[in-house]
Structure formats: C-alpha cells, structure tokens
Design a protein around this motif. Structure first.
Motif, PDB file in Angstrom:
ATOM      1  N   THR A 160     -54.135   3.542  92.604  1.00 41.36           N
ATOM      2  CA  THR A 160     -55.481   3.659  92.265  1.00 41.36           C
ATOM      3  C   THR A 160     -55.814   2.015  91.957  1.00 41.36           C
ATOM      4  N   THR A 161     -57.020   2.187  92.053  1.00 47.43           N
ATOM      5  CA  THR A 161     -57.702   0.709  91.258  1.00 47.43           C
ATOM      6  C   THR A 161     -57.111   0.216  89.897  1.00 47.43           C
ATOM      7  N   ALA A 162     -56.700   1.558  89.352  1.00 43.03           N
ATOM      8  CA  ALA A 162     -56.278   1.603  87.786  1.00 43.03           C
ATOM      9  C   ALA A 162     -55.220   0.785  87.856  1.00 43.03           C
ATOM     10  N   GLY A 163     -54.247   1.268  88.587  1.00 43.07           N
ATOM     11  CA  GLY A 163     -52.879   0.887  88.921  1.00 43.07           C
ATOM     12  C   GLY A 163     -52.874  -0.548  89.446  1.00 43.07           C
ATOM     13  N   GLY A 164     -53.737  -0.919  90.361  1.00 39.34           N
ATOM     14  CA  GLY A 164     -53.873  -2.299  90.561  1.00 39.34           C
ATOM     15  C   GLY A 164     -54.116  -3.243  89.540  1.00 39.34           C
ATOM     16  N   ALA A 165     -55.374  -2.966  88.724  1.00 41.82           N
ATOM     17  CA  ALA A 165     -55.693  -3.524  87.644  1.00 41.82           C
ATOM     18  C   ALA A 165     -54.617  -3.880  86.656  1.00 41.82           C
ATOM     19  N   ALA A 166     -53.700  -3.070  86.503  1.00 39.11           N
ATOM     20  CA  ALA A 166     -52.849  -2.946  85.441  1.00 39.11           C
ATOM     21  C   ALA A 166     -51.556  -3.823  85.924  1.00 39.11           C
ATOM     22  N   ARG A 167     -51.428  -4.153  87.130  1.00 37.17           N
ATOM     23  CA  ARG A 167     -50.388  -5.055  87.592  1.00 37.17           C
ATOM     24  C   ARG A 167     -50.720  -6.243  88.432  1.00 37.17           C
ATOM     25  N   VAL A 168     -52.105  -6.492  88.486  1.00 36.14           N
ATOM     26  CA  VAL A 168     -52.243  -7.837  89.323  1.00 36.14           C
ATOM     27  C   VAL A 168     -52.194  -8.999  88.661  1.00 36.14           C
ATOM     28  N   SER A 169     -51.980  -9.191  87.077  1.00 38.51           N
ATOM     29  CA  SER A 169     -51.895 -10.272  86.490  1.00 38.51           C
ATOM     30  C   SER A 169     -50.331 -10.771  86.777  1.00 38.51           C
ATOM     31  N   TRP A 170     -49.419  -9.819  86.682  1.00 35.59           N
ATOM     32  CA  TRP A 170     -47.787 -10.379  86.956  1.00 35.59           C
ATOM     33  C   TRP A 170     -47.659 -10.396  88.481  1.00 35.59           C
ATOM     34  N   THR A 171     -48.519  -9.830  89.432  1.00 38.74           N
ATOM     35  CA  THR A 171     -48.244 -10.221  90.812  1.00 38.74           C
ATOM     36  C   THR A 171     -48.859 -11.383  91.093  1.00 38.74           C
ATOM     37  N   LEU A 172     -49.697 -12.025  90.497  1.00 41.96           N
ATOM     38  CA  LEU A 172     -50.296 -13.241  90.828  1.00 41.96           C
ATOM     39  C   LEU A 172     -49.489 -14.312  90.108  1.00 41.96           C
TER      40      LEU A 172
END
Length: 214
Positions: free
Chosen positions: A71-83
């Motif tokens: 979900t977008t919540a999951g994306g928001a939780a992992r975006v920092s370490w992905t980038l």
C-alpha cells in the motif's frame, strides 16, 4: 534570432544527453504492478521497460523495488532506505491496493506526499504514475482518489503519467478485448498488457531521464 538559435541548441543537447554513456539509475518503486506478479521474470514491467529503453538506445539502468500487495503506507515506510542506494530517479506506482481496500483517500494522499517529499530530500527525480479508483465506493470516493495524483504531481513539480493502465484503457469497454491483455484475476496485466503499458509510458520515462541529464 540569436536567442532562437541558442534555444534550439539547448533542446538538441537535452535530447542527445539521454543517450549519454553513463546510465541513469532508476528505481521502479511500487506494488505488484511493478514487481511483475504472475509473470515470467522477463515479462514484468521493469524488464519490459528496460528492454524498451535499450531499444531506443537510451542509457538507463532500472532496478525493481516492487512489493506485491504493498500500500502507499508500506511505500512510505520503506522509501527512505530504498533511496539510500544512490538512485538518480524513481518511478512511483502505488495506490492500487489502497483503493482495492477502500482506504481513505486522504491517507493515500498523505502517504504519497511523504514519498515524493523523501525523493526531494534525496534529490531524486520522479516519474509519478497515477491510478484510478473503481466506481464501487461511490462517486465522491472516486473523485477524491483520482484527483490526488495530479494535485500532488503539480505540488511537487514532477513528471506525471496520469494513469498506469493508459496503454490498455481503450479496451475497458470491451470485455473480450480487455481479457486479451489481462491475467485471469482481472487486476494484473499479462505480458501483452505490460508491453502496451510500457509503450504508452516509455516517452514519460525518457522525459524523466532527460530531466536527470540537465
């Protein structure tokens, strides 16, 4: 006249820079539509987009950061370490699972805003891909959900592709034709559907790469 010539030269330089030797590193960040749910490893969105760019002679390297069911919540939780991996650009494809679950569009908006803000903080260029809600949650829900994508794209001044399924949207009113490009679940595109989606979205990915090269 001199200004016109300079303008033309700048446009030519911008286009030519897309084909530069050093590849632009792009992370495709999303859910099952990015991950390639139900498809062979070479038939999903990321490998097909990579092949499309290669066929155009464009120097870019795509990484698959799709998580099925996200979900977008999951994306928001992992975006920092992905980038944190040092990407130049990101394709964001999220929100489909939010609307399938009937989640509050205000929360979806907040989560996607957080993702785009994080991209800004990492100085990562973004191609923001829109989604659309089905009509079963009512017209008000659909209006609020569908409108959040162009609103956020404008607010963050990112490259915007209005609808992930645009490449096959012309088949929506013809169930027989739509089945030819969809998997049996009626939610995920098959390999042919992905190919049509990639062909429609490809020019926007080129625009994203051009932005990085400037």
């Amino acid at each position: 006249m001199r200004k016109v010539v300079i303008g033309l030269i700048m446009q030519i330089v911008a286009v030519c820079s897309v084909y530069a030797a050093e590849p632009v590193r792009i992370v495709a960040f999303g859910d099952s539509l990015v991950h390639g749910y139900g498809l062979p490893s070479d038939a999903g969105f990321v490998p097909q987009m990579q092949k499309w760019l290669d066929g155009q002679g464009i120097s870019a390297s795509l990484t698959n950061a799709g998580v099925s069911g996200d979900t977008t919540a999951g994306g928001a939780a992992r975006v920092s370490w992905t980038l944190g991996d040092g990407f130049d650009a990101m394709i964001v494809v999220l929100g489909g699972n939010d609307t399938l679950r009937g989640l509050d569009p205000a929360q979806t908006r907040s989560n996607l805003n957080a993702i785009l803000t994080e991209a800004e903080s990492h100085k990562v260029a973004v191609l923001f891909v829109g989604m659309q809600a089905p009509g079963n949650f009512g017209a008000d829900y659909k209006t609020k959900f569908d409108s959040l994508y162009p609103d956020l794209a404008a607010a963050h001044d990112v490259v915007f592709f209005p609808y992930y399924f645009a490449g096959i949207a012309d088949r929506a009113d013809n169930p027989a034709q739509l089945r030819l490009v969809m998997q049996g679940d009626g939610i995920h595109p098959n390999a042919d559907g992905v190919a049509a989606i990639v062909a429609a979205m490809g020019p926007s990915v080129v625009e994203l790469i051009t932005q990085v090269r400037r």
